[in-house]
Design a protein around this motif. Sequence first.
Motif, PDB file in Angstrom:
ATOM      1  N   ARG A 237      43.140  26.982  44.919  1.00 10.76           N
ATOM      2  CA  ARG A 237      41.854  27.672  44.997  1.00 10.76           C
ATOM      3  C   ARG A 237      41.715  28.780  46.040  1.00 10.76           C
ATOM      4  N   LYS A 247      42.212  34.748  38.558  1.00 11.67           N
ATOM      5  CA  LYS A 247      41.714  33.402  38.315  1.00 11.67           C
ATOM      6  C   LYS A 247      42.545  32.623  37.307  1.00 11.67           C
ATOM      7  N   TYR A 248      43.151  33.310  36.341  1.00 11.68           N
ATOM      8  CA  TYR A 248      43.869  32.538  35.327  1.00 11.68           C
ATOM      9  C   TYR A 248      45.100  31.866  35.914  1.00 11.68           C
ATOM     10  N   GLN A 250      44.926  30.183  38.714  1.00 15.34           N
ATOM     11  CA  GLN A 250      44.484  29.060  39.529  1.00 15.34           C
ATOM     12  C   GLN A 250      44.713  27.757  38.775  1.00 15.34           C
ATOM     13  N   GLY A 252      44.014  23.818  38.342  1.00 12.00           N
ATOM     14  CA  GLY A 252      42.967  22.892  38.728  1.00 12.00           C
ATOM     15  C   GLY A 252      41.600  23.531  38.600  1.00 12.00           C
ATOM     16  N   GLN A 253      41.520  24.589  37.833  1.00 10.39           N
ATOM     17  CA  GLN A 253      40.208  25.128  37.486  1.00 10.39           C
ATOM     18  C   GLN A 253      39.477  23.998  36.791  1.00 10.39           C
ATOM     19  N   SER A 254      38.158  23.900  37.010  1.00 12.47           N
ATOM     20  CA  SER A 254      37.449  22.719  36.529  1.00 12.47           C
ATOM     21  C   SER A 254      37.836  22.363  35.101  1.00 12.47           C
ATOM     22  N   GLY A 255      38.483  21.226  34.977  1.00  4.68           N
ATOM     23  CA  GLY A 255      38.794  20.702  33.648  1.00  4.68           C
ATOM     24  C   GLY A 255      40.105  21.164  33.064  1.00  4.68           C
ATOM     25  N   THR A 257      43.998  21.702  32.723  1.00  2.72           N
ATOM     26  CA  THR A 257      45.222  21.159  33.299  1.00  2.72           C
ATOM     27  C   THR A 257      46.416  21.933  32.751  1.00  2.72           C
ATOM     28  N   GLN A 274      40.990  18.720  44.077  1.00  2.00           N
ATOM     29  CA  GLN A 274      40.761  19.717  43.017  1.00  2.00           C
ATOM     30  C   GLN A 274      42.071  20.212  42.426  1.00  2.00           C
ATOM     31  N   ALA A 277      44.064  17.423  40.452  1.00  2.00           N
ATOM     32  CA  ALA A 277      43.478  17.151  39.139  1.00  2.00           C
ATOM     33  C   ALA A 277      44.128  18.007  38.072  1.00  2.00           C
ATOM     34  N   LYS A 280      48.723  16.771  38.337  1.00  2.00           N
ATOM     35  CA  LYS A 280      49.394  15.531  38.715  1.00  2.00           C
ATOM     36  C   LYS A 280      50.112  14.843  37.558  1.00  2.00           C
ATOM     37  N   HIS A 281      49.824  15.244  36.311  1.00  2.00           N
ATOM     38  CA  HIS A 281      50.501  14.600  35.186  1.00  2.00           C
ATOM     39  C   HIS A 281      51.830  15.254  34.835  1.00  2.00           C
TER      40      HIS A 281
ATOM     41  N   ASP B 359      37.572  38.195  37.303  1.00  2.00           N
ATOM     42  CA  ASP B 359      38.238  38.564  38.564  1.00  2.00           C
ATOM     43  C   ASP B 359      37.457  39.653  39.288  1.00  2.00           C
ATOM     44  N   ASP B 385      34.035  28.977  39.530  1.00  2.00           N
ATOM     45  CA  ASP B 385      34.758  29.745  40.547  1.00  2.00           C
ATOM     46  C   ASP B 385      34.062  31.072  40.819  1.00  2.00           C
TER      47      ASP B 385
ATOM     48  N   TYR C  41      36.985  12.463  29.698  1.00  2.00           N
ATOM     49  CA  TYR C  41      37.081  13.304  28.513  1.00  2.00           C
ATOM     50  C   TYR C  41      36.427  12.649  27.312  1.00  2.00           C
ATOM     51  N   GLU C 188      36.242  20.323  28.627  1.00  2.00           N
ATOM     52  CA  GLU C 188      36.106  20.456  30.084  1.00  2.00           C
ATOM     53  C   GLU C 188      34.955  19.569  30.520  1.00  2.00           C
ATOM     54  N   PRO C 189      35.262  18.386  31.063  1.00  2.00           N
ATOM     55  CA  PRO C 189      34.185  17.481  31.453  1.00  2.00           C
ATOM     56  C   PRO C 189      33.240  18.142  32.457  1.00  2.00           C
ATOM     57  N   TYR C 191      30.255  18.390  35.444  1.00  2.00           N
ATOM     58  CA  TYR C 191      29.947  17.691  36.693  1.00  2.00           C
ATOM     59  C   TYR C 191      28.500  17.251  36.631  1.00  2.00           C
TER      60      TYR C 191
END
Lengths: 320, 490, 264
Positions: A237, A247-248, A250, A252-255, A257, A274, A277, A280-281, B359, B385, C41, C188-189, C191
Amino acid sequence: MADILVISEQRRGVLSPVVSEAIGAARELAAQKSGKVLVAVVGNDPSAFTPQLSLAGVDEIIEVALNTPEFQSDIYEEAVLALINERKPAVVLLPHSIDSLGYAPALAVKGNFGFTTDVFGVRYEGDDLVAARQAYQEKAHVELDFPGKSTVVLTVRGGSFKAPEEAGSPSVTAFAAPATAGRTTHVAFHDPEASAGEDLTAAEFILSIGRGVADEDNVAQFEELAAALNFSLGCSRPIADNGWLPKYRQVGQSGKTVSACKVYIAMGISGSVQHLAGMKHVPNIIAINKDPEASILSVARYGIVGDMFEIANELRSQLS
Amino acid sequence: MQFTALGDWLSSQEGSFNIHVAAAFHEVADDEQRQVLEASLFATPRARLRWAGEIYTPPSILEALARRDEARLNLRLARHPRTPGSSLLRILRVSDDPGILAALAAHPNSPAQLLRDLPWGQQPPIRSGLAGNPACPLDLLYTILPETTMVDRKRMAAHPAADGALLQKLWEVAGDDVYLRGEVIANSACPPGLLAAALASDVPLIRRKLAENANVSTQALITLLRDPVPEVRAAAARQVPSEAFEDVDCEDFNTVRRIKARRHDLPADLIAQLATDSDSWVRRWLARNPAVPAEILAALAKDPEREVRRGVARNPACPTDLLFQLARDPEPWVRAGVSFRTDIDEDLIALFEHDEEIDVLSGVGRNAVTPPEWLERIAEHANADVRRSVILNPRTPRYLLRRLAEDPYPFNRVCLVKHPAAPIDLILELLADAEPQVCFTAATMLVSGGRKAARKQEAASSSEWKACRRSQVTNSEISGENAHENPCAG
Amino acid sequence: MKILVPVKQVEILDEDFEIHDDGRRVDSDYIEHELNEWDDYSWETALQLMEKHEGAVEAIPMTVGPDGADDVLRKCLAKGGERAIRVWDDAMEGSDPIAIARVIAAVAKREDVKLVLAGTQSTDHGYGQTGIATAALLGWPHVAVVSELDYTPGSEKATVRRELEGGVEEEIEVPLPAVLTIQLGINEPRYASLRGIKQAKSKEIEEVSPQDLGIPANEIGEAGSAARVRRMYVPERGKAELIVGTPAEQAKRLIEIVNELKGA
């Protein structure tokens, strides 16, 4: 008599390599209890795979012809259930796979069998079958047994057992599966689109940098390194927040993976919640961090405690 | 927060605390208040284990945990980077577990006397810990040297306290381990005799390490610049005085040309040659180089490669007329390079009024000259973000910060409480946030001098870049006086 | 229509932990809890259906666990939904996924749901059994590892995609009622908003026992399980392999590893 039955699996004409590995496991078990190794080749044209599975140690190949060209959960489940009820093996081995996730539990429930999944070890201790698998995200191992179950179904983890190398000469029989119409209908396969390399969610190899990079002017050398490794570049982040990378990139952008990623090299990333998430898989994480206690090292498969710039410098020198 | 305010908060809690807030307040609490906080914090074995393992646990809590002399805690405490030296001493006095001793050996806060008292003779992991511990005194390194493994010796060769004599010894025991010898040569304390031997070495790694040594002589660099192996030449090209560069034509390895393009002292004729280099990386490095004159930047601003054009947009010396041109570039990443600059004015930011690319928006959201009405719009963006860029903007008005305190993404709220203008009453509200990281950060900010302390912590953690030997460029982050850099842990 | 979403409170360990004296589990002092990642999810999938077809769909989260498990239900309710169900009795101790599935199937019948959305597997032990076992107990069609779901309430079929190896997806038609196990990345879950978290505190969580559901004692706990934990232990080698040596050696080994992994 404790026979071991191995169930095959294939996709679009290609046999899963884990089937032969399961045969390797079956041999060991059968030897312990003087049982036979039976291999069921399941599909609409089973004889196509019979030669491949005629391995040393296999006593009998049972061809089970099905009325479906590809996997369908109900049809596979009923065919295997019927076969088990007829041959009554002590142990049934399947590859742990997307397909077996789709039918093995149902099979176990219908037959009231002993059952567990993703095992990497199996043996007899006296009369008890004991299977070993992971627990707590690979931090511990468990041994499971199956009291009161005369048949146990196990899905085996790929790469855990050794396939026999030599060919054998098993007898070949056929088993008539019950005629069943599956309840779900296959519509189509969709192959993944060729990615432009800009989509991290499709990238297989990613090199990611974190706040250890410290300065915008240091970013370019890691871009260069990623290019030299033929990896896509990712970041945590703070890097994207500062506008040092788009940004693309990054992770761990929300949701989102990096779900297609096979190898993830993390440099100077401590492993915030963050970021973890997002990655990690990944099955092979290589983490490089100055701090031996950085949390990313606990999810990594390989770790280097060291300076990311020195390592990057060395990689660059050795890759040219 | 003054002690009286902390006392007020404590009494308002009626005995049941938000433990994350309690943890943050522990540091400024007096002994009596600490006892009250600890009754909650340390109530169960599981809670104690958690604090001993949590990375953000303040040293005062670690110290309090160490005083309990609980064996299960001590392993986590011995590994925790923030455990103070006095606590480590205490742990040593009550422990004989090899895992704990090895952790103490490696801990940078371990006092020298503690390290000397460790039974390094019997336990190899202790020696390994010592060899890599920057707090290990030089004499102790000498003492353990005979019984160390080659891996330990490599750690020693890079040890900050290693002197010429130790390095000489390490060179001798290395035998044919070229990697250990390479580390010896790379160390700035390497004795001159060994440096001379390295110059004559037939192992390319050793010659390359020589070129990387901070104290290598100019003469040696000039020789290494003509080394048959490209990686050695590239290493030499980083440090050699630029007068030593001859025509770039004879240099056919792009890795070396790329290093040259990064040099701030590049002669003008070389700049002109590299500006038309066929390798886009050479042109990229050049585009960012503040020593490059305006007319060359103008040419690079028209380069077919977007990363070259973006490099110009990020160049501290980029003239304003070029910035106006690049702000209209068809590539969003190039335009973003301009929108993130902290030296642009309202006229230039105005060009981004209708730009929807995330961006570019992130740069506009963070920019101090962006009009508040735009910030309001960006603060409602669907992308978390992008919204965060407004939170990271030091000039974002308070009313907007209040709105953003409702942001569903917890990490955005963490950044919010760290904002220099975050109102106190807002931070007090966020003490009750559902997300532990938010409440803990809010509490940290309230602690007296908290905001200064947080900035100090940011600076300390980026001291890694000071240790970076490779970077030729000083911190030219354009946002100069803006102390809100890297505000959020990632 | 009702959608049942079984969620699990999973157990997370730090790097150091101890095995309990009985040698079959981890000392609970070392265990932290969180919501199963896959269930984020599946719950989001249910929420999106609820929102898209307001009034026509009710999504109900449920869990099997002691009262500390209310946490994960409140997390779900903070994002949406009006009520949740928790099933527990001490006799559930020792239940494996098959025994848990019996409880889920019983709740699905009691609530007369048309769709069960489970997570493909759980973060802690990754058995990957519970959802499909539930389907077998209900006698319903099922698809596992679902990466896309297209369903209109009132329709008798859903169209899903199943995630295969190598990024390939298989499109499948599934008649309802059905059980689907949901894969990571399907959406995208969201928050939970601060308001949602506050409101969740007063939403109803119904506490039910297996007996209330009519499940006989021999179908839960160890007696109702298909496997039993015989022994738990810490393996000799930890997960991470530290690459040691000089940076030059470490880089060399890293390149070797990458080439190996790329070739594989």
